[in-house]
Design a protein around this motif. Structure first.
Motif, PDB file in Angstrom:
ATOM      1  N   ASP A  62       0.808  -1.220   0.000  1.00 51.36           N
ATOM      2  CA  ASP A  62       0.000   0.000   0.000  1.00 51.36           C
ATOM      3  C   ASP A  62       0.842   1.270   0.000  1.00 51.36           C
ATOM      4  OD1 ASP A  62      -2.174  -1.603  -0.011  1.00 51.36           O
ATOM      5  OD2 ASP A  62      -2.849  -1.167   2.019  1.00 51.36           O
ATOM      6  N   THR A  63       2.033   1.214   0.567  1.00 56.06           N
ATOM      7  CA  THR A  63       2.863   2.410   0.670  1.00 56.06           C
ATOM      8  C   THR A  63       3.996   2.435  -0.344  1.00 56.06           C
ATOM      9  OG1 THR A  63       4.279   1.352   2.329  1.00 56.06           O
ATOM     10  CG2 THR A  63       2.406   2.646   3.137  1.00 56.06           C
ATOM     11  N   ASN A  64       4.141   1.346  -1.114  1.00 56.23           N
ATOM     12  CA  ASN A  64       5.228   1.250  -2.092  1.00 56.23           C
ATOM     13  C   ASN A  64       6.597   1.416  -1.436  1.00 56.23           C
ATOM     14  OD1 ASN A  64       3.556   0.918  -4.420  1.00 56.23           O
ATOM     15  ND2 ASN A  64       3.097   3.107  -4.339  1.00 56.23           N
ATOM     16  N   VAL A  65       6.693   1.034  -0.179  1.00 57.80           N
ATOM     17  CA  VAL A  65       7.950   1.159   0.540  1.00 57.80           C
ATOM     18  C   VAL A  65       8.956   0.153  -0.009  1.00 57.80           C
ATOM     19  CG1 VAL A  65       7.221  -0.463   2.322  1.00 57.80           C
ATOM     20  CG2 VAL A  65       9.034   1.161   2.821  1.00 57.80           C
ATOM     21  N   GLY A 109      10.456   7.533   9.651  1.00 54.58           N
ATOM     22  CA  GLY A 109       9.771   7.677   8.389  1.00 54.58           C
ATOM     23  C   GLY A 109      10.694   8.024   7.238  1.00 54.58           C
ATOM     24  N   PHE A 110      11.895   8.567   7.585  1.00 56.99           N
ATOM     25  CA  PHE A 110      12.839   8.904   6.531  1.00 56.99           C
ATOM     26  C   PHE A 110      13.374   7.659   5.824  1.00 56.99           C
ATOM     27  CE2 PHE A 110      15.056   8.664  10.594  1.00 56.99           C
ATOM     28  CZ  PHE A 110      16.077   7.756  10.329  1.00 56.99           C
ATOM     29  N   TRP A 111      13.167   6.481   6.436  1.00 59.98           N
ATOM     30  CA  TRP A 111      13.550   5.236   5.775  1.00 59.98           C
ATOM     31  C   TRP A 111      12.597   4.916   4.626  1.00 59.98           C
ATOM     32  CZ3 TRP A 111      16.786   0.866   7.555  1.00 59.98           C
ATOM     33  CH2 TRP A 111      17.719   1.258   8.516  1.00 59.98           C
ATOM     34  N   ILE A 112      11.398   5.460   4.761  1.00 61.95           N
ATOM     35  CA  ILE A 112      10.359   5.147   3.786  1.00 61.95           C
ATOM     36  C   ILE A 112      10.317   6.236   2.730  1.00 61.95           C
ATOM     37  CG2 ILE A 112       7.887   4.704   3.517  1.00 61.95           C
ATOM     38  CD1 ILE A 112       7.820   3.996   6.458  1.00 61.95           C
ATOM     39  N   ASN A 113      10.066   5.863   1.508  1.00 63.26           N
ATOM     40  CA  ASN A 113       9.914   6.871   0.458  1.00 63.26           C
ATOM     41  C   ASN A 113       8.834   7.843   0.844  1.00 63.26           C
ATOM     42  OD1 ASN A 113      11.835   5.698  -1.176  1.00 63.26           O
ATOM     43  ND2 ASN A 113      10.352   4.443  -2.303  1.00 63.26           N
ATOM     44  N   PRO A 114       9.042   9.148   0.685  1.00 58.50           N
ATOM     45  CA  PRO A 114       7.988  10.111   0.990  1.00 58.50           C
ATOM     46  C   PRO A 114       6.733   9.776   0.208  1.00 58.50           C
ATOM     47  CG  PRO A 114      10.072  11.235   0.534  1.00 58.50           C
ATOM     48  CD  PRO A 114      10.252   9.790   0.151  1.00 58.50           C
ATOM     49  N   ILE A 115       5.645   9.558   0.913  1.00 59.54           N
ATOM     50  CA  ILE A 115       4.406   9.166   0.243  1.00 59.54           C
ATOM     51  C   ILE A 115       3.258  10.042   0.704  1.00 59.54           C
ATOM     52  CG2 ILE A 115       5.026   6.761  -0.124  1.00 59.54           C
ATOM     53  CD1 ILE A 115       3.612   6.069   2.412  1.00 59.54           C
ATOM     54  N   LYS A 116       2.280  10.128  -0.124  1.00 57.14           N
ATOM     55  CA  LYS A 116       1.073  10.865   0.208  1.00 57.14           C
ATOM     56  C   LYS A 116      -0.063   9.884   0.437  1.00 57.14           C
ATOM     57  CE  LYS A 116       2.501  14.729  -2.733  1.00 57.14           C
ATOM     58  NZ  LYS A 116       2.131  15.582  -3.885  1.00 57.14           N
ATOM     59  N   SER A 117      -1.083  10.361   1.134  1.00 58.84           N
ATOM     60  CA  SER A 117      -2.219   9.476   1.400  1.00 58.84           C
ATOM     61  C   SER A 117      -2.848   8.980   0.110  1.00 58.84           C
ATOM     62  CB  SER A 117      -3.274  10.213   2.230  1.00 58.84           C
ATOM     63  OG  SER A 117      -2.770  10.468   3.509  1.00 58.84           O
ATOM     64  N   SER A 118      -2.751   9.779  -0.940  1.00 55.29           N
ATOM     65  CA  SER A 118      -3.356   9.384  -2.209  1.00 55.29           C
ATOM     66  C   SER A 118      -2.675   8.168  -2.811  1.00 55.29           C
ATOM     67  CB  SER A 118      -3.303  10.540  -3.206  1.00 55.29           C
ATOM     68  OG  SER A 118      -1.956  10.970  -3.392  1.00 55.29           O
TER      69      SER A 118
END
Length: 400
Positions: free
Chosen positions: A91-94, A388-397
């Motif tokens: 869901d987050t494309n992490v 959270g900086f480990w995760i690609n910056p993502i938006k709720s969309s």
């Protein structure tokens, strides 16, 4: 170690874990929720909430070996945790490296402690994590999910101490969706109520002694409110209090006549506790409530709890205090809560846990054992908020 999983230790240990196993075996053998090794339904079995014994009974249809059952339980929980992490990644494309810190969920010490027992805490922790994740995964394009009311009901029926957390989160969920689709919100509230209320209805029909979620509700209230709470209550032994202390505030004849009925005793525990509370002043009520609140959020055991997992648990509970502090700072910033922002939905989950723990600790008692059911969710929230900086910056969309 193997002695802990012998038939004698597992089925005749006399503790909470053994009782769950005995009930599950009765369901597997006779298809009846009881602990009498027969087709006779027992009031005593309703001391335990139904979700875990019913689930455990499925395993017992394949094997009765306690060690094999623990392995099956562990495999199930690892699978469920893996599914949640897989869905999180999808869901987050992490990226994979961003997922690595979340693997700490598998070895969270409070969860790990209960995962190797027949108690329901570890499964409840995973159900709460699943419920919280589905809530966090919502956004404006997909504001509802049928899994939320179903999981919320399963959490309550797995461990009723979660009821105020579930109620808080579900209320936030329903209010957040009311103006967008009030029909669906109403339907989801109905689904939740239907599932949860099915068990008290079963108990009322079976025993004709009123609606009970569990027969333990009177005893837990008595353990949380009696003359010894203000001096002897601790966050590690709150459940060892004597529930019979308040029976002196009810008619002795009623007590004598109820000795063979756990449901009648539950009613008397409640009555005696209400009579006890009515006898003490507002100042004493406040003092007891504050003591239990302080104990609830104290990360350190207030009586000795030896063991490496217990020591490591202190460190993790300190992290969870940090999460509550972060939530407090967020809500004092005066900015409007954005339901379409992942972090704000995480803060709403933390708020629901805080409210649920606070109300339950005052109402009855919680402490280290019962708060362990929130450990996985609080760890997930801590990791997301602070690395959270480990995760690609993502938006709720991006969440679908």
């Amino acid at each position: 170690m193997n002695d802990n999983y012998s038939d004698k230790a597992a089925y005749n240990g006399g503790a909470d874990a053994s009782h769950y196993l005995i009930i599950a075996k009765n369901i597997a053998d006779f298809n009846v929720y009881s602990d009498t090794n027969s087709v006779i339904a027992s009031e005593n079995a309703t001391w335990r909430p139904p979700f875990w014994p019913l689930f455990l009974s499925l395993f017992l249809r394949f094997t009765t070996n306690p060690l094999a059952l623990i392995l099956l339980k562990s495999f199930l929980e690892v699978f469920l945790l893996g599914f949640i992490l897989f869905k999180f990644k999808k869901d987050t494309n992490v990226k994979f490296i961003g997922l690595l810190p979340f693997c700490l969920l598998f070895i969270e010490p409070q969860y790990l402690k209960y995962s190797i027992t027949f108690l329901s805490e570890s499964l409840t922790a995973i159900l709460i994590l699943g419920l919280s994740f589905f809530f966090i995964s919502l956004n404006n394009s997909k504001r509802t999910h049928i899994a939320i009311p179903i999981l919320a009901a399963c959490v309550v029926l797995c461990h009723p101490v979660s009821v105020f957390f579930v109620g808080s989160l579900l209320l936030i969920y329903l209010i957040g969706n009311w103006k967008f689709n009030w029909i669906k919100a109403l339907f989801h509230g109905f689904i939740f109520s239907l599932i949860v209320c099915s068990w008290p209805c079963r108990n009322a029909i079976t025993f004709e002694k009123g609606f009970y979620l569990t027969a333990s509700q009177g005893a837990t209230l008595a353990k949380g409110w009696n003359e010894k709470v203000s001096t002897e209550f601790t966050n590690s032994e709150g459940d060892l209090a004597d529930e019979g202390l308040n029976l002196k505030y009810v008619d002795p004849k009623l007590v004598s006549n109820s000795q063979n009925s756990i449901l009648d005793l539950s009613h008397l525990y409640t009555l005696g506790t209400k009579n006890h509370i009515s006898r003490i002043g507002f100042g004493e009520i406040t003092r007891i409530a504050l003591k239990k609140l302080k104990s609830n959020f104290n990360p350190f055991p207030e009586s000795p709890k030896p063991g490496s997992l217990e020591t490591l648990s202190v460190f993790f509970r300190i992290l969870y205090l940090v999460v509550f502090i972060q939530m407090t700072v967020r809500f004092f910033r005066k900015r409007r809560i954005d339901f379409n922002t992942i972090k704000d939905r995480i803060y709403l989950v933390i708020l629901a846990i805080f409210v649920g723990q606070s109300i339950m600790s005052v109402y009855v008692y919680t402490g280290l054992r019962f708060n362990a059911i929130y450990s996985l969710t609080l760890l997930f929230c801590f990791l997301y908020l602070n690395i959270g900086f480990w995760i690609n910056p993502i938006k709720s969309s991006d969440i679908h």
